[in-house]
Enzyme design. Structure first.
Site, mmCIF file in Angstrom:
data_model
loop_
_atom_site.group_PDB
_atom_site.id
_atom_site.type_symbol
_atom_site.label_atom_id
_atom_site.label_comp_id
_atom_site.label_asym_id
_atom_site.label_seq_id
_atom_site.Cartn_x
_atom_site.Cartn_y
_atom_site.Cartn_z
ATOM 1 N N HIS A 157 0.831 -1.209 0.000
ATOM 2 C CA HIS A 157 0.000 0.000 0.000
ATOM 3 C C HIS A 157 0.863 1.256 0.000
ATOM 4 O O HIS A 157 2.039 1.209 0.357
ATOM 5 C CB HIS A 157 -0.920 0.028 1.230
ATOM 6 C CG HIS A 157 -2.108 -0.879 1.102
ATOM 7 N ND1 HIS A 157 -2.048 -2.225 1.398
ATOM 8 C CD2 HIS A 157 -3.380 -0.634 0.698
ATOM 9 C CE1 HIS A 157 -3.223 -2.762 1.174
ATOM 10 N NE2 HIS A 157 -4.061 -1.826 0.750
ATOM 11 N N LYS A 161 -0.877 4.981 4.578
ATOM 12 C CA LYS A 161 -1.800 4.052 5.249
ATOM 13 C C LYS A 161 -1.399 3.889 6.707
ATOM 14 O O LYS A 161 -0.231 3.702 7.025
ATOM 15 C CB LYS A 161 -1.784 2.698 4.529
ATOM 16 C CG LYS A 161 -2.825 1.731 5.064
ATOM 17 C CD LYS A 161 -2.977 0.530 4.161
ATOM 18 C CE LYS A 161 -3.940 -0.491 4.744
ATOM 19 N NZ LYS A 161 -5.296 0.043 4.917
HETATM 20 P P1 NAP Z 1 -7.541 9.880 4.122
HETATM 21 O O1 NAP Z 1 -7.216 10.418 2.772
HETATM 22 O O2 NAP Z 1 -6.617 10.161 5.261
HETATM 23 O O3 NAP Z 1 -9.015 10.387 4.501
HETATM 24 C C1 NAP Z 1 -9.576 10.338 5.777
HETATM 25 C C2 NAP Z 1 -10.431 11.573 5.928
HETATM 26 O O4 NAP Z 1 -11.150 11.513 7.160
HETATM 27 C C3 NAP Z 1 -9.586 12.877 5.992
HETATM 28 O O5 NAP Z 1 -10.197 13.875 5.197
HETATM 29 C C4 NAP Z 1 -9.660 13.257 7.472
HETATM 30 O O6 NAP Z 1 -9.507 14.638 7.677
HETATM 31 C C5 NAP Z 1 -11.055 12.788 7.794
HETATM 32 N N1 NAP Z 1 -11.328 12.637 9.215
HETATM 33 C C6 NAP Z 1 -10.457 12.372 10.230
HETATM 34 N N2 NAP Z 1 -11.116 12.344 11.401
HETATM 35 C C7 NAP Z 1 -12.415 12.612 11.117
HETATM 36 C C8 NAP Z 1 -13.578 12.731 11.901
HETATM 37 N N3 NAP Z 1 -13.534 12.599 13.233
HETATM 38 N N4 NAP Z 1 -14.753 13.005 11.297
HETATM 39 C C9 NAP Z 1 -14.809 13.152 9.950
HETATM 40 N N5 NAP Z 1 -13.729 13.065 9.148
HETATM 41 C C10 NAP Z 1 -12.552 12.792 9.726
HETATM 42 O O7 NAP Z 1 -7.703 8.296 4.059
HETATM 43 P P2 NAP Z 1 -8.278 7.401 2.852
HETATM 44 O O8 NAP Z 1 -7.160 6.902 2.025
HETATM 45 O O9 NAP Z 1 -9.419 8.103 2.207
HETATM 46 O O10 NAP Z 1 -8.815 6.148 3.679
HETATM 47 C C11 NAP Z 1 -9.854 6.276 4.630
HETATM 48 C C12 NAP Z 1 -10.115 4.897 5.246
HETATM 49 O O11 NAP Z 1 -10.596 4.010 4.225
HETATM 50 C C13 NAP Z 1 -8.863 4.233 5.837
HETATM 51 O O12 NAP Z 1 -9.223 3.499 6.972
HETATM 52 C C14 NAP Z 1 -8.421 3.291 4.716
HETATM 53 O O13 NAP Z 1 -7.652 2.209 5.186
HETATM 54 C C15 NAP Z 1 -9.770 2.843 4.205
HETATM 55 N N6 NAP Z 1 -9.799 2.319 2.846
HETATM 56 C C16 NAP Z 1 -10.752 1.384 2.599
HETATM 57 C C17 NAP Z 1 -10.905 0.853 1.347
HETATM 58 C C18 NAP Z 1 -12.001 -0.140 1.101
HETATM 59 O O14 NAP Z 1 -12.139 -0.622 -0.039
HETATM 60 N N7 NAP Z 1 -12.787 -0.498 2.105
HETATM 61 C C19 NAP Z 1 -10.060 1.276 0.304
HETATM 62 C C20 NAP Z 1 -9.084 2.250 0.574
HETATM 63 C C21 NAP Z 1 -8.973 2.765 1.851
HETATM 64 P P3 NAP Z 1 -8.023 15.252 7.989
HETATM 65 O O15 NAP Z 1 -7.211 14.942 6.782
HETATM 66 O O16 NAP Z 1 -8.273 16.703 8.218
HETATM 67 O O17 NAP Z 1 -7.536 14.541 9.223
#
Ligand code: NAP
Length: 268
Positions: A157, A161
């Site tokens: 990844h 992550k």
């Molecule tokens: P990311 O780019 O870091 O996005 C997370 C977002 O959540 C950021 O905008 C963050 O804001 C925000 N956030 C943090 N705390 C919050 C809160 N209390 N309330 C609302 N928003 C909040 O991460 P990502 O790559 O999108 O991944 C997000 C999650 O999905 C991770 O757990 C990842 O492992 C998972 N994921 C899942 C799949 C799937 O297929 N299921 C695929 C890819 C990723 P700030 O940046 O301001 O902190």
């Protein structure tokens, strides 16, 4: 918009996955984005942010207020495990069906939410991986493990992550465990000269996590047998690869009255 639209709130809309989810929802005829939950920008509209010039939905930091004001059917969450668990609980309390993409939910937390969803008779889906190809990789791995019980998993990844190993790798190992049980692998007296050299361990399976810039989400499952190797591999080239699964989960969660863990359990 028709009365049959599914009303959706996205939490984590500025994130890499949340942003894709917002775009997928606004492009899907029978979906209606009605709000967003963020820990910043309370009271603003998504259209006030650079990423979403045309998306006029309100942003809330308070989930209860968001749910009572926007009356969604479904919460789509892509945040982090701590926020995701809190928001899932808040959604269930408000009678809203959570579709959780955030990875890092522990086995105990899945059981916890299963109990609440059953008590309240509300559908919920937690899917560590929404890419259909990755889900098929898990299924094919489970199938292969009947004949090749010696297996190692390498997941790769991007370096932003937070959790390791990936939810997909853990889920793959759990599915393989259902057909081969626990099994000691490698030499019984093997010794790590550097800690972690043999990777993480789940029921005897070794899981190796690679984190590098340039990667998105990739997994290889290698099976070793007498004189032969079988390798299965899946690559997500971009984050839109997850959106077919998110769309399917949103549609399916409307028909459920319990928790389903893993997209493979809603694929025909
Ligand atoms: P990311 O780019 O870091 O996005 C997370 C977002 O959540 C950021 O905008 C963050 O804001 C925000 N956030 C943090 N705390 C919050 C809160 N209390 N309330 C609302 N928003 C909040 O991460 P990502 O790559 O999108 O991944 C997000 C999650 O999905 C991770 O757990 C990842 O492992 C998972 N994921 C899942 C799949 C799937 O297929 N299921 C695929 C890819 C990723 P700030 O940046 O301001 O902190």
């Amino acid at each position: 918009m028709t009365e049959n639209n599914i009303r959706i709130v996205v939490s984590g809309p500025r994130g890499k996955m949340g942003r894709e989810a917002v775009h997928m929802i606004t492009r899907t005829d029978h979906f209606q984005l009605v709000g967003a939950i963020d820990h910043k920008y309370d009271g603003k509209l998504l259209s006030d942010l650079e990423e979403f010039p045309d998306v006029d939905v309100p942003i809330f930091t308070d989930s209860d207020l968001c749910f009572s004001s926007t009356k969604p059917d479904v919460l789509v969450d892509f945040t982090n495990p701590e926020a995701g668990m809190r928001l899932a609980a808040s959604a269930l309390n408000n009678g809203i069906r959570p579709v959780i993409g955030t990875s890092g939910f522990t086995e105990e937390s899945v059981h916890h939410f299963q109990k609440i969803a059953e008590e309240k008779r509300i559908g919920m889906i937690i899917a560590p991986n929404f890419a259909i190809g990755a889900v098929l990789l898990m299924k094919f791995s489970q199938m292969a493990a009947r004949y090749f019980p010696d297996v190692e998993i390498i997941e790769q990844h991007h370096d932003k992550k937070l959790d390791a190993p990936s939810g997909t790798a853990i889920k793959t190992a759990e599915m393989i465990r259902t057909v081969r049980g626990d099994k000691q692998q490698g030499h019984p007296s093997e010794k790590e000269l550097l800690t972690g050299a043999r990777g993480a361990e789940l029921s005897g399976m070794r899981i190796h996590s690679v984190r590098l810039p340039g990667l998105i989400a990739h997994q290889q499952v290698i099976f070793g047998g007498e004189g032969e190797l079988l390798s299965l591999r899946h690559d997500s080239m971009n984050r839109s690869s997850f959106m077919t699964g998110v769309r399917l989960a949103v549609e399916t969660v409307m028909t459920l009255d319990t928790l389903v863990y893993g997209l493979e359990n809603i694929l025909e």
